[in-house]
Design a protein around this motif. Structure first.
Motif, PDB file in Angstrom:
ATOM      1  N   GLU A 177       2.854   9.674   0.765  1.00  0.00           N
ATOM      2  CA  GLU A 177       3.350   8.314   0.625  1.00  0.00           C
ATOM      3  C   GLU A 177       2.648   7.618  -0.534  1.00  0.00           C
ATOM      4  O   GLU A 177       1.555   8.015  -0.955  1.00  0.00           O
ATOM      5  N   ASN A 178       3.276   6.586  -1.051  1.00  0.00           N
ATOM      6  CA  ASN A 178       2.735   5.839  -2.187  1.00  0.00           C
ATOM      7  C   ASN A 178       1.888   4.645  -1.753  1.00  0.00           C
ATOM      8  O   ASN A 178       0.956   4.256  -2.446  1.00  0.00           O
ATOM      9  N   GLU A 179       2.224   4.045  -0.615  1.00  0.00           N
ATOM     10  CA  GLU A 179       1.495   2.882  -0.122  1.00  0.00           C
ATOM     11  C   GLU A 179       0.803   3.226   1.197  1.00  0.00           C
ATOM     12  O   GLU A 179       1.387   3.926   2.032  1.00  0.00           O
ATOM     13  N   PRO A 180      -0.427   2.757   1.387  1.00  0.00           N
ATOM     14  CA  PRO A 180      -1.166   3.104   2.606  1.00  0.00           C
ATOM     15  C   PRO A 180      -0.532   2.490   3.857  1.00  0.00           C
ATOM     16  O   PRO A 180      -0.233   1.289   3.895  1.00  0.00           O
ATOM     17  N   SER A 181      -0.341   3.322   4.882  1.00  0.00           N
ATOM     18  CA  SER A 181       0.209   2.833   6.141  1.00  0.00           C
ATOM     19  C   SER A 181      -0.607   3.315   7.335  1.00  0.00           C
ATOM     20  O   SER A 181      -0.147   3.252   8.465  1.00  0.00           O
ATOM     21  N   PHE A 182      -1.806   3.804   7.045  1.00  0.00           N
ATOM     22  CA  PHE A 182      -2.682   4.360   8.082  1.00  0.00           C
ATOM     23  C   PHE A 182      -3.958   3.519   8.127  1.00  0.00           C
ATOM     24  O   PHE A 182      -4.666   3.419   7.131  1.00  0.00           O
ATOM     25  N   LYS A 183      -4.223   2.902   9.267  1.00  0.00           N
ATOM     26  CA  LYS A 183      -5.337   1.965   9.384  1.00  0.00           C
ATOM     27  C   LYS A 183      -6.402   2.495  10.341  1.00  0.00           C
ATOM     28  O   LYS A 183      -6.088   3.039  11.396  1.00  0.00           O
ATOM     29  N   VAL A 184      -7.668   2.305   9.968  1.00  0.00           N
ATOM     30  CA  VAL A 184      -8.791   2.641  10.841  1.00  0.00           C
ATOM     31  C   VAL A 184      -9.604   1.375  11.083  1.00  0.00           C
ATOM     32  O   VAL A 184     -10.091   0.752  10.127  1.00  0.00           O
ATOM     33  N   ASN A 185      -9.737   0.992  12.339  1.00  0.00           N
ATOM     34  CA  ASN A 185     -10.586  -0.138  12.720  1.00  0.00           C
ATOM     35  C   ASN A 185     -11.988   0.403  12.942  1.00  0.00           C
ATOM     36  O   ASN A 185     -12.236   1.166  13.874  1.00  0.00           O
ATOM     37  N   THR A 186     -12.926   0.016  12.070  1.00  0.00           N
ATOM     38  CA  THR A 186     -14.266   0.592  12.103  1.00  0.00           C
ATOM     39  C   THR A 186     -15.136   0.029  13.222  1.00  0.00           C
ATOM     40  O   THR A 186     -16.186   0.602  13.528  1.00  0.00           O
ATOM     41  N   GLU A 187     -14.745  -1.090  13.811  1.00  0.00           N
ATOM     42  CA  GLU A 187     -15.489  -1.630  14.947  1.00  0.00           C
ATOM     43  C   GLU A 187     -15.080  -0.953  16.247  1.00  0.00           C
ATOM     44  O   GLU A 187     -15.916  -0.560  17.059  1.00  0.00           O
ATOM     45  N   ARG A 188     -13.804  -0.803  16.438  1.00  0.00           N
ATOM     46  CA  ARG A 188     -13.292  -0.214  17.674  1.00  0.00           C
ATOM     47  C   ARG A 188     -13.200   1.310  17.600  1.00  0.00           C
ATOM     48  O   ARG A 188     -12.993   1.978  18.600  1.00  0.00           O
ATOM     49  N   GLU A 189     -13.333   1.881  16.357  1.00  0.00           N
ATOM     50  CA  GLU A 189     -13.154   3.316  16.130  1.00  0.00           C
ATOM     51  C   GLU A 189     -11.796   3.767  16.671  1.00  0.00           C
ATOM     52  O   GLU A 189     -11.678   4.710  17.460  1.00  0.00           O
ATOM     53  N   GLN A 190     -10.772   3.053  16.194  1.00  0.00           N
ATOM     54  CA  GLN A 190      -9.398   3.354  16.540  1.00  0.00           C
ATOM     55  C   GLN A 190      -8.572   3.422  15.250  1.00  0.00           C
ATOM     56  O   GLN A 190      -8.849   2.705  14.294  1.00  0.00           O
ATOM     57  N   TRP A 191      -7.574   4.281  15.234  1.00  0.00           N
ATOM     58  CA  TRP A 191      -6.672   4.390  14.085  1.00  0.00           C
ATOM     59  C   TRP A 191      -5.250   4.059  14.528  1.00  0.00           C
ATOM     60  O   TRP A 191      -4.918   4.166  15.714  1.00  0.00           O
ATOM     61  N   PHE A 192      -4.428   3.672  13.555  1.00  0.00           N
ATOM     62  CA  PHE A 192      -3.012   3.447  13.846  1.00  0.00           C
ATOM     63  C   PHE A 192      -2.201   3.808  12.610  1.00  0.00           C
ATOM     64  O   PHE A 192      -2.520   3.382  11.496  1.00  0.00           O
ATOM     65  N   ASP A 193      -1.191   4.632  12.809  1.00  0.00           N
ATOM     66  CA  ASP A 193      -0.288   5.031  11.728  1.00  0.00           C
ATOM     67  C   ASP A 193       1.034   4.290  11.917  1.00  0.00           C
ATOM     68  O   ASP A 193       1.757   4.530  12.884  1.00  0.00           O
ATOM     69  N   PHE A 194       1.336   3.382  10.978  1.00  0.00           N
ATOM     70  CA  PHE A 194       2.521   2.558  11.108  1.00  0.00           C
ATOM     71  C   PHE A 194       3.803   3.356  10.878  1.00  0.00           C
ATOM     72  O   PHE A 194       4.869   2.955  11.335  1.00  0.00           O
ATOM     73  N   GLY A 195       3.699   4.484  10.185  1.00  0.00           N
ATOM     74  CA  GLY A 195       4.864   5.339  10.011  1.00  0.00           C
ATOM     75  C   GLY A 195       5.229   6.066  11.288  1.00  0.00           C
ATOM     76  O   GLY A 195       6.407   6.213  11.627  1.00  0.00           O
TER      77      GLY A 195
END
Length: 316
Positions: free
Chosen positions: A39-57
């Motif tokens: 992909e060209n634009e980032p859609s994968f997020k990592v919350n560094t406090e909660r140590e959780q990730w989320f992929d919007f795709g």
């Protein structure tokens, strides 16, 4: 490794050990180009406090266990923990300086791709049982800076300009992550041999050379390397052009699930062969090659002919 130990590993550090770095930071959130697709634009997020990730795709997320489940395309927790444990020696605490890094800057800086010639890398391949002349033909050598340090590694190219990279201490990917498809020149081939990783592909070529030394370049088939079972969906469309598909995947749950995914797509229209019985009792084809080489070495040292079933003869 147990689940609680795995959860202590920072997701950002784990991703970095696999070759993925964030392209921007917003507060406690790190944003990545998804490791699951190009992909060209980032859609994968990592919350560094909660140590959780989320992929919007995908519309999915979770902890490091859920991340590894998607990366390795399996729900088997023991297998997931094993893969995380195998990667742990390569995980290091990482801090990202975004004021010096643009969103388009690659994870690996000062990248130089050259002919494979490093004695250390060739020695590593020999330890894995790989014929180095074949490796020089199929692979390249990458020199790069990662987190301010200079490294070099074996580089195996994929179809999108990325590389799987590996040395004795490091295993990762220079993005984009993709399959590798090796097509022969001349008439289109009717068969394709599928491998999970490039070490298995090189192992096959080494074993074939031993079996057919008079025809080292005789290829009756094309080859495909998934570079991760997570890429099996990307392989389905190009595999549709073949009448026969031979799968040399790992003898584990993830390998079997990848095989079933291919069968689900093409079992009614293509001949699909599970070739994993050739290296039954071994994790993968490279482990079979190494055990076979060790058996031969022991037989030569005591000047006793090895029985043909220890291990079994290799048939193409």
């Amino acid at each position: 490794m147990i689940t609680e130990e795995a959860k202590k590993i920072r997701i950002a550090d784990y991703l970095h050990s696999l070759g993925y770095s964030p392209v921007k930071q917003q507060g406690v959130n790190l944003w990545y180009k998804s490791p699951f697709r190009e992909e060209n634009e980032p859609s994968f997020k990592v919350n560094t406090e909660r140590e959780q990730w989320f992929d919007f795709g995908l519309g999915k997320g979770g902890n490091i266990i859920a991340l590894a489940a998607h990366l390795y395309a399996t729900e088997s927790v023991p297998y997931i923990l094993k893969r995380i444990e195998e990667q742990t020696p390569h995980v290091r605490p990482v801090s990202f300086s975004f004021h010096r890094q643009s969103a388009t800057e690659p994870s690996f800086q000062q990248l130089d791709i050259m002919q494979l010639s490093s004695p250390a890398l060739l020695s590593y391949l020999q330890e894995r049982g790989i014929n180095t002349a074949l490796a020089k033909r199929e692979c390249r050598e990458a020199h790069f800076t990662n987190n301010g340090k200079r490294y070099f590694a074996i580089a195996f190219p994929n179809i999108s300009g990325g590389y799987e990279i590996r040395n004795r201490y490091f295993k990762g990917c220079i993005a984009p992550k993709e399959i590798s498809h090796i097509r022969q020149s001349g008439e289109p081939r009717k068969a394709c041999y599928v491998f999970e990783g490039f070490m298995d592909y090189l192992s096959f070529l080494t074993l074939r050379l031993e079996s057919c030394p008079q025809s080292p370049d005789f290829d009756r088939q094309d080859y495909m390397v998934l570079n991760s079972v997570a890429n099996v969906s990307k392989a389905l469309y190009p595999l549709g052009s073949y009448e026969r598909i031979h799968c040399f995947l790992d003898n584990d749950r993830a390998g079997m699930e990848a095989l079933q995914q291919i069968r689900k797509e093409y079992d009614n229209t293509r001949h699909i062969r599970d070739a994993s019985h050739i290296y039954s009792g071994c994790k993968d084809l490279n482990e079979y090659l190494q055990k076979r080489a060790e058996t031969k070495k022991q037989a030569q040292s005591i000047k006793v002919k090895t029985p043909p079933n220890k291990p079994g003869g290799f048939r193409l």
